[in-house]
Motif scaffolding. Structure first.
Motif, mmCIF file in Angstrom:
data_model
loop_
_atom_site.group_PDB
_atom_site.id
_atom_site.type_symbol
_atom_site.label_atom_id
_atom_site.label_comp_id
_atom_site.label_asym_id
_atom_site.label_seq_id
_atom_site.Cartn_x
_atom_site.Cartn_y
_atom_site.Cartn_z
ATOM 1 N N UNK A 8 13.802 3.007 -6.679
ATOM 2 C CA UNK A 8 12.703 2.280 -7.309
ATOM 3 C C UNK A 8 12.853 0.791 -7.080
ATOM 4 N N UNK A 9 14.063 0.267 -7.137
ATOM 5 C CA UNK A 9 14.284 -1.153 -6.871
ATOM 6 C C UNK A 9 13.883 -1.491 -5.445
ATOM 7 N N UNK A 10 14.202 -0.622 -4.492
ATOM 8 C CA UNK A 10 13.832 -0.865 -3.100
ATOM 9 C C UNK A 10 12.313 -0.855 -2.945
ATOM 10 N N UNK A 11 11.628 0.106 -3.600
ATOM 11 C CA UNK A 11 10.171 0.156 -3.521
ATOM 12 C C UNK A 11 9.566 -1.099 -4.135
ATOM 13 N N UNK A 88 5.440 7.928 -5.779
ATOM 14 C CA UNK A 88 5.596 9.120 -4.944
ATOM 15 C C UNK A 88 4.681 9.121 -3.725
ATOM 16 N N UNK A 89 3.699 8.252 -3.682
ATOM 17 C CA UNK A 89 2.873 8.116 -2.482
ATOM 18 C C UNK A 89 3.624 7.303 -1.429
ATOM 19 N N UNK A 90 4.315 6.266 -1.872
ATOM 20 C CA UNK A 90 5.013 5.371 -0.954
ATOM 21 C C UNK A 90 6.423 5.838 -0.613
ATOM 22 N N UNK A 96 12.450 7.586 2.288
ATOM 23 C CA UNK A 96 11.436 7.704 3.329
ATOM 24 C C UNK A 96 10.186 6.985 2.833
ATOM 25 N N UNK A 97 9.857 5.841 3.462
ATOM 26 C CA UNK A 97 8.782 4.978 2.970
ATOM 27 C C UNK A 97 7.500 5.181 3.761
ATOM 28 N N UNK A 98 6.379 5.105 3.081
ATOM 29 C CA UNK A 98 5.080 5.310 3.712
ATOM 30 C C UNK A 98 4.128 4.186 3.295
ATOM 31 N N UNK A 102 -3.888 5.746 3.722
ATOM 32 C CA UNK A 102 -4.160 5.614 2.291
ATOM 33 C C UNK A 102 -3.084 4.785 1.591
ATOM 34 N N UNK A 103 -1.912 4.706 2.176
ATOM 35 C CA UNK A 103 -0.775 4.000 1.570
ATOM 36 C C UNK A 103 -0.649 2.552 2.009
ATOM 37 N N UNK A 104 -1.569 2.057 2.807
ATOM 38 C CA UNK A 104 -1.463 0.705 3.366
ATOM 39 C C UNK A 104 -1.887 -0.342 2.345
#
Length: 142
Positions: A8-11, A88-90, A96-98, A102-104
């Motif tokens: 979560x910190x990385x996100x 959970x989308x990203x 694994x990051x997205x 839709x995630x942009x």
């Protein structure tokens, strides 16, 4: 530190960097911008400002329609857009990051900036009960 907390910190860091990148772009001749609260009022760029906002979630709209939907919101008188950021989308799988399609979120924030709309970014980790696991990714163990 638990893997989910580190994740979560990385996100959060990635989102902060995307936001800074989107807001760092400036229009030629644009002066310094400020936003503050004083005497129970919002102030933006030296003038009293009223937030008129609504939710337009980037991940619930086909990216090709983002501009149309933001322009429609602006035509209704909105000057501020609110959106969740579903973890959970990203990060659909741990580490694994997205951030495409839709995630942009970066492109969405840039578009809102180009249309001179403010964005209230509602970062989780929990975003709402209507989204699977409230936005937490499947590998999360809180």
């Amino acid at each position: 530190m638990a893997a989910s907390a580190r994740s979560f910190r990385e996100l959060s860091l990635l989102l902060a960097l995307a936001l800074c990148s989107a807001l760092a772009s400036s229009v030629d001749g644009e002066t310094s911008r400020r936003f503050w609260i004083e005497n129970d009022a919002f102030w933006k760029d030296g003038e009293q400002f009223q937030i008129v906002g609504g939710d337009v979630h980037y991940f619930r709209i086909i990216p090709e329609y983002w501009k149309d939907r933001l322009l429609r919101a602006k035509a209704l008188g909105l000057n501020t857009i609110q959106t969740y950021v579903p973890w959970n989308l990203h990060e659909p799988e741990p580490r694994s990051w997205e951030f495409r399609g839709f995630s942009d979120i970066e492109s969405y924030l840039r578009l809102a900036h180009e249309l001179e709309m403010l964005v209230m970014l509602r970062v989780g980790p929990y975003i709402c009960g209507e989204w699977d696991l409230g936005g937490f990714h499947l590998g999360c163990s809180l």
